[in-house]
Motif scaffolding. Sequence first.
Motif, PDB file in Angstrom:
ATOM      1  N   GLY A 142       1.058  -1.329  -0.162  1.00 21.46           N
ATOM      2  CA  GLY A 142       0.418  -0.035   0.058  1.00 21.46           C
ATOM      3  C   GLY A 142       1.241   1.580  -0.285  1.00 21.46           C
ATOM      4  N   CYS A 151      -3.053  -6.883   8.335  1.00 27.06           N
ATOM      5  CA  CYS A 151      -4.951  -6.861   8.877  1.00 27.06           C
ATOM      6  C   CYS A 151      -4.845  -5.278   9.269  1.00 27.06           C
ATOM      7  CB  CYS A 151      -5.835  -7.141   9.181  1.00 27.06           C
ATOM      8  SG  CYS A 151      -5.942  -8.718   9.192  1.00 27.06           S
ATOM      9  N   ILE A 154      -3.926  -2.564   6.371  1.00 26.66           N
ATOM     10  CA  ILE A 154      -4.887  -2.428   5.697  1.00 26.66           C
ATOM     11  C   ILE A 154      -5.511  -1.410   6.122  1.00 26.66           C
ATOM     12  CG2 ILE A 154      -7.106  -3.138   4.554  1.00 26.66           C
ATOM     13  CD1 ILE A 154      -4.748  -5.968   4.008  1.00 26.66           C
ATOM     14  N   LYS A 155      -6.503  -1.486   6.890  1.00 28.99           N
ATOM     15  CA  LYS A 155      -7.215  -0.582   7.776  1.00 28.99           C
ATOM     16  C   LYS A 155      -6.352   1.015   7.557  1.00 28.99           C
ATOM     17  CE  LYS A 155      -8.657  -3.460  11.446  1.00 28.99           C
ATOM     18  NZ  LYS A 155      -8.839  -3.510  12.625  1.00 28.99           N
ATOM     19  N   THR A 156      -5.316   0.906   7.516  1.00 25.16           N
ATOM     20  CA  THR A 156      -4.467   2.104   8.154  1.00 25.16           C
ATOM     21  C   THR A 156      -4.800   2.372   6.747  1.00 25.16           C
ATOM     22  OG1 THR A 156      -3.242   1.296   9.749  1.00 25.16           O
ATOM     23  CG2 THR A 156      -2.057   3.288   8.045  1.00 25.16           C
ATOM     24  N   PHE A 157      -3.963   1.679   5.374  1.00 29.50           N
ATOM     25  CA  PHE A 157      -3.723   2.091   4.488  1.00 29.50           C
ATOM     26  C   PHE A 157      -5.753   2.196   2.972  1.00 29.50           C
ATOM     27  CE2 PHE A 157      -0.822  -1.361   3.204  1.00 29.50           C
ATOM     28  CZ  PHE A 157      -0.120  -0.626   3.196  1.00 29.50           C
ATOM     29  N   ASN A 158      -6.776   2.141   4.081  1.00 29.48           N
ATOM     30  CA  ASN A 158      -7.726   2.431   3.131  1.00 29.48           C
ATOM     31  C   ASN A 158      -8.248   4.325   4.507  1.00 29.48           C
ATOM     32  OD1 ASN A 158      -8.187   0.169   1.786  1.00 29.48           O
ATOM     33  ND2 ASN A 158      -9.149  -0.792   3.667  1.00 29.48           N
ATOM     34  N   LYS A 159      -7.559   3.972   5.495  1.00 26.84           N
ATOM     35  CA  LYS A 159      -8.196   5.571   6.060  1.00 26.84           C
ATOM     36  C   LYS A 159      -7.183   6.397   5.429  1.00 26.84           C
ATOM     37  CE  LYS A 159      -6.121   5.885  10.352  1.00 26.84           C
ATOM     38  NZ  LYS A 159      -6.365   5.104  11.386  1.00 26.84           N
ATOM     39  N   LYS A 161      -6.235   6.391   2.022  1.00 28.11           N
ATOM     40  CA  LYS A 161      -6.752   7.028   0.875  1.00 28.11           C
ATOM     41  C   LYS A 161      -8.100   7.910   0.905  1.00 28.11           C
ATOM     42  CE  LYS A 161      -8.914   4.615  -2.998  1.00 28.11           C
ATOM     43  NZ  LYS A 161      -9.620   2.969  -2.984  1.00 28.11           N
ATOM     44  N   LYS A 162      -8.840   7.635   2.484  1.00 27.37           N
ATOM     45  CA  LYS A 162      -9.770   8.149   2.578  1.00 27.37           C
ATOM     46  C   LYS A 162      -9.670   9.402   2.307  1.00 27.37           C
ATOM     47  CE  LYS A 162     -14.661   8.048   3.220  1.00 27.37           C
ATOM     48  NZ  LYS A 162     -16.017   8.175   1.800  1.00 27.37           N
ATOM     49  N   GLU A 165      -9.339  10.916  -0.817  1.00 24.48           N
ATOM     50  CA  GLU A 165      -9.922  11.706  -1.398  1.00 24.48           C
ATOM     51  C   GLU A 165     -10.465  12.464  -1.222  1.00 24.48           C
ATOM     52  OE1 GLU A 165     -12.187   7.115  -1.746  1.00 24.48           O
ATOM     53  OE2 GLU A 165     -10.234   6.507  -2.999  1.00 24.48           O
TER      54      GLU A 165
END
Length: 185
Positions: A142, A151, A154-159, A161-162, A165
């Motif tokens: 990521g 796990c 991935i949560k950190t990457f999604n945070k 990314k959001k 955005e």
Amino acid sequence: MSLDKYLVEHCSPTLASLKTANMFSCQYENERALENAIKTWNELFRNKGVELIVLKKGNGFALIYVCRREMLAADLKKDGVKEFLNGYGYRSTDTDYAIQKLKSRLKAQRDFPHEIGIFLSYPLGDVKGFIEQGSENCLCTGCWKVYCNKCEAIKTFNKFKKCREVYSRLYTNGSRDILQLTVKA
């Protein structure tokens, strides 16, 4: 010289105080204009706890480090970090010293010194994993290559990314400027 676009695109998680630091490379034609832009942003960010630091310049490009010093100081005190950085010639984990040492290592080396991950708040286990294994055996990729705790990463990457955005949308549509988007320390 305008750094606005770079700050929103590359540094939103730091501006939001979700991450210690980000960095970006930008082209510049006039060194004085670059210095003035950095000085102006540092004055604007002074009460927000964010700082822009030129890590390296050359061939019309500058590597800009955008950080929250207080968060970096905490990262440098995490278990195992002092010993790890000591192995790369860091005699101290004092924030000012560590940044200056990183600058000197960037200047002396052709490639990025891999301990830079510590300065970008990557987990120590992942920084070590990359140094020891390169791109092989990583669990996922990521913002960085992950070798431990997939796990959570991935949560950190999604945070992150959001965050990028949302910040990009708010900045682009003109409803918020960068200072309004920057969380105070």
